[in-house]
Design a protein around this motif. Structure first.
Motif, PDB file in Angstrom:
ATOM      1  N   HIS A  53       0.831  -1.203   0.000  1.00  0.00           N
ATOM      2  CA  HIS A  53       0.000   0.000   0.000  1.00  0.00           C
ATOM      3  C   HIS A  53       0.870   1.260   0.000  1.00  0.00           C
ATOM      4  O   HIS A  53       0.538   2.260  -0.648  1.00  0.00           O
ATOM      5  CB  HIS A  53      -0.911   0.000   1.223  1.00  0.00           C
ATOM      6  N   ARG A  54       2.001   1.228   0.681  1.00  0.00           N
ATOM      7  CA  ARG A  54       2.898   2.392   0.700  1.00  0.00           C
ATOM      8  C   ARG A  54       3.511   2.622  -0.684  1.00  0.00           C
ATOM      9  O   ARG A  54       3.700   3.758  -1.105  1.00  0.00           O
ATOM     10  CB  ARG A  54       3.987   2.171   1.745  1.00  0.00           C
ATOM     11  N   TYR A  55       3.842   1.541  -1.391  1.00  0.00           N
ATOM     12  CA  TYR A  55       4.344   1.696  -2.752  1.00  0.00           C
ATOM     13  C   TYR A  55       3.308   2.402  -3.627  1.00  0.00           C
ATOM     14  O   TYR A  55       3.617   3.335  -4.365  1.00  0.00           O
ATOM     15  CB  TYR A  55       4.673   0.331  -3.358  1.00  0.00           C
ATOM     16  N   CYS A  56       2.044   1.926  -3.552  1.00  0.00           N
ATOM     17  CA  CYS A  56       1.000   2.466  -4.417  1.00  0.00           C
ATOM     18  C   CYS A  56       0.555   3.868  -3.992  1.00  0.00           C
ATOM     19  O   CYS A  56      -0.043   4.586  -4.787  1.00  0.00           O
ATOM     20  CB  CYS A  56      -0.213   1.516  -4.433  1.00  0.00           C
ATOM     21  N   ALA A  57       0.812   4.235  -2.750  1.00  0.00           N
ATOM     22  CA  ALA A  57       0.440   5.571  -2.271  1.00  0.00           C
ATOM     23  C   ALA A  57       1.561   6.580  -2.480  1.00  0.00           C
ATOM     24  O   ALA A  57       1.367   7.775  -2.253  1.00  0.00           O
ATOM     25  CB  ALA A  57       0.067   5.509  -0.792  1.00  0.00           C
ATOM     26  N   GLY A  58       2.753   6.119  -2.898  1.00  0.00           N
ATOM     27  CA  GLY A  58       3.867   7.023  -3.095  1.00  0.00           C
ATOM     28  C   GLY A  58       4.610   7.363  -1.828  1.00  0.00           C
ATOM     29  O   GLY A  58       5.416   8.290  -1.798  1.00  0.00           O
ATOM     30  N   ASP A  59       4.363   6.590  -0.740  1.00  0.00           N
ATOM     31  CA  ASP A  59       5.059   6.831   0.517  1.00  0.00           C
ATOM     32  C   ASP A  59       6.407   6.121   0.577  1.00  0.00           C
ATOM     33  O   ASP A  59       7.199   6.395   1.481  1.00  0.00           O
ATOM     34  CB  ASP A  59       4.201   6.372   1.702  1.00  0.00           C
ATOM     35  N   ALA A  60       6.667   5.193  -0.334  1.00  0.00           N
ATOM     36  CA  ALA A  60       7.912   4.444  -0.344  1.00  0.00           C
ATOM     37  C   ALA A  60       8.183   3.958  -1.758  1.00  0.00           C
ATOM     38  O   ALA A  60       7.272   3.852  -2.588  1.00  0.00           O
ATOM     39  CB  ALA A  60       7.843   3.268   0.632  1.00  0.00           C
ATOM     40  N   VAL A  61       9.458   3.649  -2.021  1.00  0.00           N
ATOM     41  CA  VAL A  61       9.882   3.145  -3.324  1.00  0.00           C
ATOM     42  C   VAL A  61      10.743   1.907  -3.101  1.00  0.00           C
ATOM     43  O   VAL A  61      11.684   1.960  -2.303  1.00  0.00           O
ATOM     44  CB  VAL A  61      10.685   4.204  -4.110  1.00  0.00           C
ATOM     45  N   PRO A  62      10.454   0.760  -3.739  1.00  0.00           N
ATOM     46  CA  PRO A  62      11.291  -0.427  -3.561  1.00  0.00           C
ATOM     47  C   PRO A  62      12.674  -0.203  -4.169  1.00  0.00           C
ATOM     48  O   PRO A  62      12.818   0.359  -5.253  1.00  0.00           O
ATOM     49  CB  PRO A  62      10.517  -1.524  -4.306  1.00  0.00           C
ATOM     50  N   VAL A  63      13.711  -0.669  -3.460  1.00  0.00           N
ATOM     51  CA  VAL A  63      15.070  -0.501  -3.969  1.00  0.00           C
ATOM     52  C   VAL A  63      15.402  -1.528  -5.040  1.00  0.00           C
ATOM     53  O   VAL A  63      16.381  -1.383  -5.761  1.00  0.00           O
ATOM     54  CB  VAL A  63      16.084  -0.612  -2.816  1.00  0.00           C
ATOM     55  N   ASP A  64      14.589  -2.575  -5.151  1.00  0.00           N
ATOM     56  CA  ASP A  64      14.810  -3.622  -6.146  1.00  0.00           C
ATOM     57  C   ASP A  64      13.619  -3.656  -7.095  1.00  0.00           C
ATOM     58  O   ASP A  64      12.468  -3.527  -6.661  1.00  0.00           O
ATOM     59  CB  ASP A  64      14.984  -4.982  -5.443  1.00  0.00           C
ATOM     60  N   PHE A  65      13.851  -3.838  -8.380  1.00  0.00           N
ATOM     61  CA  PHE A  65      12.758  -3.851  -9.351  1.00  0.00           C
ATOM     62  C   PHE A  65      12.040  -5.196  -9.406  1.00  0.00           C
ATOM     63  O   PHE A  65      10.964  -5.291  -9.993  1.00  0.00           O
ATOM     64  CB  PHE A  65      13.295  -3.505 -10.750  1.00  0.00           C
ATOM     65  N   ALA A  66      12.612  -6.241  -8.803  1.00  0.00           N
ATOM     66  CA  ALA A  66      12.016  -7.581  -8.892  1.00  0.00           C
ATOM     67  C   ALA A  66      10.575  -7.617  -8.386  1.00  0.00           C
ATOM     68  O   ALA A  66       9.689  -8.149  -9.068  1.00  0.00           O
ATOM     69  CB  ALA A  66      12.885  -8.595  -8.152  1.00  0.00           C
ATOM     70  N   PRO A  67      10.252  -7.075  -7.182  1.00  0.00           N
ATOM     71  CA  PRO A  67       8.846  -7.103  -6.757  1.00  0.00           C
ATOM     72  C   PRO A  67       7.934  -6.284  -7.661  1.00  0.00           C
ATOM     73  O   PRO A  67       6.764  -6.607  -7.824  1.00  0.00           O
ATOM     74  CB  PRO A  67       8.896  -6.523  -5.332  1.00  0.00           C
ATOM     75  N   VAL A  68       8.474  -5.223  -8.260  1.00  0.00           N
ATOM     76  CA  VAL A  68       7.671  -4.425  -9.192  1.00  0.00           C
ATOM     77  C   VAL A  68       7.355  -5.237 -10.445  1.00  0.00           C
ATOM     78  O   VAL A  68       6.235  -5.194 -10.977  1.00  0.00           O
ATOM     79  CB  VAL A  68       8.418  -3.129  -9.558  1.00  0.00           C
ATOM     80  N   GLU A  69       8.323  -6.016 -10.917  1.00  0.00           N
ATOM     81  CA  GLU A  69       8.110  -6.863 -12.091  1.00  0.00           C
ATOM     82  C   GLU A  69       7.065  -7.937 -11.806  1.00  0.00           C
ATOM     83  O   GLU A  69       6.187  -8.213 -12.629  1.00  0.00           O
ATOM     84  CB  GLU A  69       9.435  -7.507 -12.502  1.00  0.00           C
ATOM     85  N   ARG A  70       7.141  -8.546 -10.603  1.00  0.00           N
ATOM     86  CA  ARG A  70       6.135  -9.556 -10.240  1.00  0.00           C
ATOM     87  C   ARG A  70       4.750  -8.923 -10.112  1.00  0.00           C
ATOM     88  O   ARG A  70       3.733  -9.524 -10.496  1.00  0.00           O
ATOM     89  CB  ARG A  70       6.526 -10.246  -8.935  1.00  0.00           C
ATOM     90  N   PHE A  71       4.701  -7.721  -9.565  1.00  0.00           N
ATOM     91  CA  PHE A  71       3.423  -7.004  -9.450  1.00  0.00           C
ATOM     92  C   PHE A  71       2.822  -6.754 -10.828  1.00  0.00           C
ATOM     93  O   PHE A  71       1.611  -6.954 -11.041  1.00  0.00           O
ATOM     94  CB  PHE A  71       3.660  -5.685  -8.712  1.00  0.00           C
TER      95      PHE A  71
END
Length: 449
Positions: A53-71
């Motif tokens: 939820h923090r990723y989608c709200a712009g409160d945090a950014v993942p340091v690795d792209f792997a979870p973004v790719e799976r999403f």
């Protein structure tokens, strides 16, 4: 012309926020295209719901792209969308790094990062890019906000020691406790079988449960307490069983076969019946016409625990409270049948039998069998379940409801599943006139299956 980073601290803050928000906005658009919740997606991604939820709200950014790719894969993103997502992720990570550098260069000891977000030294290790909580060039004397944090911590530690000392001074009670012997829900809420419930679907209905201890036994086994309301040290460390029914449910009885086929019996001529509704508006349409399910009632029941503690669904029973021969009315079929390659697993109920039971039935997905659900089955707040009940009749005007047996932490009970406090109703349609809606003529026309 200023660069993308801006000039000075304010320009860096604005650019960082814009890059992060663009990345978060694309995540939200991909998520909104699915029918999954944040919790369902987070479980598939093996991360906390709050982190996603923090990723989608712009409160945090993942340091690795792997979870973004799976999403992106879970949300069925196109190749162009994945490229755009990767580009925005790179910009968002760089923006957080610029914010981090700006925070390090801050000389006034401000406790906030360059992007305006508070710096928390106890941030959980979720792999997020955050600002450095230690300002560069800090004087030997701690800033005012750090001194206040130490004072608060000391006060909390003092209160905790005082509380532990009070608890240790209390006498132990090894006798039986009321929470050890409670079974089922509150007996004062028990409703006799067949009595309509005033509660609507979406909350657990009161239901017959296993016997609870007598009042005298409850008084003897109640835990001792001090005048201040504190319990014994053993009781304080013991997890007490929650009172009441530990699950919630909701029921939708206007589910159509394959999402497009259903029959309703209405006591009105075709000229007074409006066109068939879309499936999502079926309940309102049927209520306005006082319609009754014809030949088949499909009920989708969503069951979920109130907490993370598992609740075992033990049995599903059918209770017929009214049975008569169908008479009168006109059948209005929502279409001429559309079929489908997907048939979900369900519980099959034959209302024409004297003692109908709910039998688990296999589903089918393009020739691949979907195994039937076998009770007992476990649910919790994190693992809900949807039960589909398919009840049919050829020669009965039946009023009926369902009973769902559950058990959790040594307690047992039963919830009644009905139609907003009333029994469900299904009636046969053999020999009744049938109509189907002709969209070209914009009228109901005679239908012969």
């Amino acid at each position: 012309m200023p660069s993308r980073d801006g000039e000075g601290h304010g320009g860096t803050v604005s650019a960082a926020q814009d890059d992060v928000q663009e990345f978060a906005a694309l995540l939200r658009r991909l998520k909104d295209r699915t029918d999954r919740s944040y919790g369902q997606l987070a479980r598939r991604l093996n991360m906390n719901t709050s982190t996603l939820h923090r990723y989608c709200a712009g409160d945090a950014v993942p340091v690795d792209f792997a979870p973004v790719e799976r999403f992106a894969a879970l949300c069925e993103a196109t190749s162009q969308e994945r490229l755009e997502l990767h580009r925005l992720w790179i910009l968002a990570v760089a923006a957080r790094q610029r914010s981090r550098s700006a925070a390090s260069a801050t000389a006034d000891g401000s406790p906030s990062a360059a992007d305006g977000s508070p710096v928390d030294a106890a941030e959980e290790p979720t792999g997020l890019v955050t600002a450095d909580p230690t300002p560069a060039g800090a004087p030997p004397r701690a800033p005012w906000y750090r001194r206040r944090r130490l004072l608060v911590s000391a006060a909390v530690a003092t209160a905790l020691l005082a509380t532990l000392g009070s608890l240790s001074a209390l006498p132990d009670d090894d006798g039986p406790r009321a929470s050890d012997s409670v079974q089922g829900s509150d007996p004062s809420r028990t409703t006799p079988t067949g009595t309509p419930r005033p509660k609507s679907t979406g909350s657990p209905s009161p239901s017959p449960t296993t016997p609870s201890p007598s009042d005298g036994a409850s008084k003897k086994s109640s835990p001792k307490s001090t005048p201040s309301g504190g319990s014994s040290s053993k009781e304080a460390g013991r997890q007490q069983s929650p009172a009441g029914v530990p699950l919630t449910w909701s029921a939708n009885s206007h589910v159509w076969q394959a999402g497009c086929g259903h029959d309703y019996v209405v006591a009105r001529p075709p000229s007074q019946v409006p066109p068939p509704p879309p499936p999502q508006d079926a309940e309102a349409w049927a209520g306005s016409q006082s319609a009754v399910h014809g030949k088949q009632t499909m009920i989708e029941i969503s069951v979920q625990g109130k907490t993370s503690t598992a609740v075992v669904l033990k049995a599903l029973r059918v209770r017929v409270v009214g049975r008569s021969a169908p008479s009168g009315g006109t059948v209005y079929t929502m279409d001429q049948g559309c079929g489908g390659a997907l048939t979900p697993r369900y519980f099959d109920v034959d209302l024409d039998k004297d003692r109908p039971i709910a039998r688990p039935a296999d589903g089918n997905d393009s020739g691949v069998t979907i195994p039937a659900m076998r009770l007992p089955y476990r649910v919790s707040a994190e693992d809900p379940e949807v039960l589909l009940v398919d009840a049919r009749t050829e020669s009965c005007d039946c009023s009926w409801y369902l009973e769902l047996d559950w058990s959790s932490q040594g307690r047992t009970g039963t919830v009644r599943i009905d139609d907003h406090g009333r029994p469900f109703r299904t009636r046969g349609i053999k020999g009744l006139p049938m109509y189907v809606y002709d969209t070209s003529a914009r009228s109901w026309v005679t239908y012969r299956p």
